[in-house]
Design an enzyme around this catalytic site. Structure first.
Site, PDB file in Angstrom:
ATOM      1  N   LYS A  57       0.831  -1.207   0.000  1.00  0.00           N
ATOM      2  CA  LYS A  57       0.000   0.000   0.000  1.00  0.00           C
ATOM      3  C   LYS A  57       0.864   1.255   0.000  1.00  0.00           C
ATOM      4  CE  LYS A  57      -1.490   1.670   4.013  1.00  0.00           C
ATOM      5  NZ  LYS A  57      -1.296   3.095   4.325  1.00  0.00           N
ATOM      6  N   ASN A  58       1.869   1.280   0.881  1.00  0.00           N
ATOM      7  CA  ASN A  58       2.655   2.507   1.038  1.00  0.00           C
ATOM      8  C   ASN A  58       3.514   2.816  -0.179  1.00  0.00           C
ATOM      9  OD1 ASN A  58       1.524   2.947   3.469  1.00  0.00           O
ATOM     10  ND2 ASN A  58       3.334   2.481   4.697  1.00  0.00           N
ATOM     11  N   ARG A  86      -3.058  10.666   4.888  1.00  0.00           N
ATOM     12  CA  ARG A  86      -1.914  11.571   4.856  1.00  0.00           C
ATOM     13  C   ARG A  86      -1.150  11.547   3.523  1.00  0.00           C
ATOM     14  NH1 ARG A  86       1.630  14.100   8.411  1.00  0.00           N
ATOM     15  NH2 ARG A  86       3.808  13.745   7.921  1.00  0.00           N
ATOM     16  N   CYS A 133      -4.021   8.282  10.170  1.00  0.00           N
ATOM     17  CA  CYS A 133      -4.211   7.626  11.460  1.00  0.00           C
ATOM     18  C   CYS A 133      -3.916   8.597  12.604  1.00  0.00           C
ATOM     19  CB  CYS A 133      -3.232   6.471  11.584  1.00  0.00           C
ATOM     20  SG  CYS A 133      -3.771   4.976  10.778  1.00  0.00           S
ATOM     21  N   ARG A 159       2.089  14.384  13.526  1.00  0.00           N
ATOM     22  CA  ARG A 159       2.434  14.188  12.127  1.00  0.00           C
ATOM     23  C   ARG A 159       2.372  15.456  11.284  1.00  0.00           C
ATOM     24  NH1 ARG A 159      -0.116   8.627  10.032  1.00  0.00           N
ATOM     25  NH2 ARG A 159       1.862   8.324   8.998  1.00  0.00           N
ATOM     26  N   PRO A 160       3.194  16.441  11.597  1.00  0.00           N
ATOM     27  CA  PRO A 160       3.191  17.652  10.788  1.00  0.00           C
ATOM     28  C   PRO A 160       3.840  17.422   9.419  1.00  0.00           C
ATOM     29  CG  PRO A 160       4.854  17.785  12.520  1.00  0.00           C
ATOM     30  CD  PRO A 160       4.156  16.472  12.688  1.00  0.00           C
ATOM     31  N   VAL A 161       3.808  18.455   8.568  1.00  0.00           N
ATOM     32  CA  VAL A 161       4.418  18.341   7.230  1.00  0.00           C
ATOM     33  C   VAL A 161       5.500  19.408   7.045  1.00  0.00           C
ATOM     34  CG1 VAL A 161       2.531  17.186   6.009  1.00  0.00           C
ATOM     35  CG2 VAL A 161       2.477  19.674   6.289  1.00  0.00           C
ATOM     36  N   ASP A 162       6.038  19.882   8.158  1.00  0.00           N
ATOM     37  CA  ASP A 162       7.025  20.959   8.074  1.00  0.00           C
ATOM     38  C   ASP A 162       8.248  20.594   7.224  1.00  0.00           C
ATOM     39  OD1 ASP A 162       7.350  19.145  10.207  1.00  0.00           O
ATOM     40  OD2 ASP A 162       8.812  20.422  11.185  1.00  0.00           O
ATOM     41  N   LEU A 163       8.681  19.334   7.290  1.00  0.00           N
ATOM     42  CA  LEU A 163       9.860  18.929   6.509  1.00  0.00           C
ATOM     43  C   LEU A 163       9.573  19.004   5.012  1.00  0.00           C
ATOM     44  CD1 LEU A 163      11.117  18.103   9.175  1.00  0.00           C
ATOM     45  CD2 LEU A 163      11.580  15.867   8.231  1.00  0.00           C
ATOM     46  N   ASP A 205       5.506   0.295  11.846  1.00  0.00           N
ATOM     47  CA  ASP A 205       4.259  -0.295  11.326  1.00  0.00           C
ATOM     48  C   ASP A 205       4.077  -1.759  11.723  1.00  0.00           C
ATOM     49  OD1 ASP A 205       3.516   2.079  10.230  1.00  0.00           O
ATOM     50  OD2 ASP A 205       3.881   1.524   8.147  1.00  0.00           O
ATOM     51  N   ILE A 232       9.192   6.509  16.703  1.00  0.00           N
ATOM     52  CA  ILE A 232       8.813   7.259  15.483  1.00  0.00           C
ATOM     53  C   ILE A 232       7.576   8.123  15.728  1.00  0.00           C
ATOM     54  CG2 ILE A 232       8.298   7.093  12.995  1.00  0.00           C
ATOM     55  CD1 ILE A 232      11.016   5.877  13.597  1.00  0.00           C
ATOM     56  N   ARG A 246      -8.399  -0.051   5.386  1.00  0.00           N
ATOM     57  CA  ARG A 246      -7.499   0.910   4.736  1.00  0.00           C
ATOM     58  C   ARG A 246      -6.237   0.223   4.224  1.00  0.00           C
ATOM     59  NH1 ARG A 246      -5.391   5.284   8.338  1.00  0.00           N
ATOM     60  NH2 ARG A 246      -4.176   5.508   6.446  1.00  0.00           N
TER      61      ARG A 246
END
Ligand code: UD1
Length: 421
Positions: A22-23, A92, A116, A121-125, A306, A328, A398
């Site tokens: 999936k990923n 995400r 999830c 889980r920010p997206v700053d990077l 995971d 993580i 999912r």
């Protein structure tokens, strides 16, 4: 809402096919936005997350057709550079349309993501990397408004810590940049190598995927290709752990040992026998009870976050104690109280869960809290005495393709009960 009913205590025997990852599928699907030619992907699992992304890509103007596990995506032109909240919030990985839309159209407005509930889980990077590549970024009422008129410019990007999503996203953005981009402290997950291989087949110039330094030399144009998604290492690890819990012997068709990183040595240390066959892996329980082992989740090739929840279910019935440290995500122990309902002896202190194994868990009513946590409840239920009823199955749907069917075919007593309150 549907529930999953499991009667535990049956050993599993037979052949169980491992689906495409999936990923990986989610990221290579997004790559279709980088070209006006068709991209054909094989081995794409039929999952809620994939359907969710399909809806988002269609909204951007991508023509999509599915034939079994083959998906053809054709972004002849981009009809909208807006990725709305409703389509992005549930997953995400949808956020990763931002880079390709910017690379191709020079502008995009993309909702901040969901996914999830396993941490902030920010997206700053992601955003810092795009700024380094010359984009201007503004945040407005939950949306990222980004512009890169004239396209991205190659740059050096050093990630302060390892992020799978930010690495993948920046690779995609840099494929069409002007000049060379070097990513330092990049993630090394097999899904990154898979994405890079697909992009290289589309005409991109990428070196070093799978190492911590990745160099991308921008090209003017990418074209279509056909690409097979690699097998799902998380599904592989989960079913290997099922054997540790139930006993028996499974052939995990299409599974690849080389994708499992540290997980394979940990499982062998616990007493699960794993042998490579021509077309997958044979997994067997090596007599007696599973032994307790300690793990710390780490970016690849370390033990994957995971598989942490599933490993905890395995440790709950192991002989001896174990500690499991999650490094993580900050909120990834939501399965602990649910496993506790089944009699598991687990104590959490900050990032560390201490598990004292018991010979047997007991079936109970439990609730899935996130995707991988729901698999840990399935595994616990397969080994428990009596019936386990798992609610909130949408988490499971999912990410695990044909779960009941695959388990039923190898002898598990698992059934989906429709419309239970
Ligand atoms: C991906 C996987 C997910 C897996 C995770 C770690 C997909 C669709 N999902 O998620 O299943 O659990 O890798 O292996 O492939 N972070 C920031 N800022 C950022 C980006 C990340 O602070 O801009 C943090 C996250 O909150 C998290 C950590 O970095 O604590 C790692 O996240 P990341 O590797 O980016 O995970 P995802 O790509 O979201």
């Amino acid at each position: 809402m549907d529930k999953l009913a499991i009667i535990g205590g049956r050993p599993l025997y037979g052949r169980l096919p491992i689906s495409g990852a999936k990923n990986s599928a989610l990221k290579v699907m997004v790559a279709c936005l980088l070209t006006d030619e068709p991209l054909t992907l094989t081995n794409v699992p039929d999952l809620a997350d994939i359907r969710q992304l399909t809806a988002l890509l269609a909204q951007h103007g991508v023509e999509i057709s599915r034939d079994g596990n083959t998906l053809t995506l054709h972004a002849a032109s981009i009809s909208s550079t807006l990725a709305p909240y409703d389509l992005v919030r549930k997953m995400r990985a949808s956020f990763n349309v931002l880079g390709p839309l910017l690379a191709r159209e020079g502008e995009a407005r993309v909702s901040l993501p969901g996914g999830c509930a396993i941490g902030a889980r920010p997206v700053d990077l992601h955003l810092k990397a795009f700024e380094a590549l010359g984009a201007s970024i503004e945040l407005d009422e939950g949306y990222v408004i980004a512009k890169a008129k004239g396209g991205f410019r190659g740059a050096k990007v050093t990630f302060p810590f390892v992020s799978v999503g930010a690495t993948e996203h920046t690779i995609m953005a840099a494929t069409l940049a002007d000049g060379e981009t070097v990513l330092d402290n990049a993630a090394r997950e097999p899904e990154i190598v898979d994405l890079a291989n697909c992009l290289i087949a589309m005409g991109a110039n990428i070196k070093g995927a799978g190492t911590q330094t990745i160099t991308i030399n921008g090209v003017d144009k990418l074209g279509g290709t056909q690409h097979m998604v690699l097998p799902d290492r998380i599904e592989t690890g989960s079913y290997a752990m099922a054997i540790g819990i139930t006993g028996g012997e499974l052939t995990l068709e299409n599974a690849r040992a080389d994708l499992l990183g540290a997980a394979i040595s940990t499982l062998i240390e616990c007493g699960i026998e794993i042998t490579e066959t021509e077309n997958g892996l044979r997994v067997k329980k090596n007599g007696g009870r599973i032994k307790g082992a300690d793990v710390v989740t780490q970016p690849y090739p370390g033990f994957p976050t995971d598989l942490q929840a599933q490993f905890m279910a395995l440790m709950a019935t192991a002989d001896g104690s174990s500690t499991i440290k999650e490094t993580i995500f900050e909120n990834r122990f939501m399965h602990v109280p649910e496993l506790g309902r089944m009699g598991a002896d687990i104590h959490v202190d900050g990032q560390v869960a201490s598990v004292r194994g018991k010979p047997k868990l007991k079936g109970a009513q439990v609730m899935a809290t996130d995707l991988r946590a729901s698999m840990s409840l399935v595994l616990a239920g397969l080994g428990a005495e009596g019936q386990t009823m798992i609610s909130r199955l949408y988490h499971l749907d999912r990410g695990f393709e044909h779960l009941e069917e695959k388990l039923q075919n190898v002898g598990a007593l698992v059934e989906r009960v429709r419309n239970q309150n």
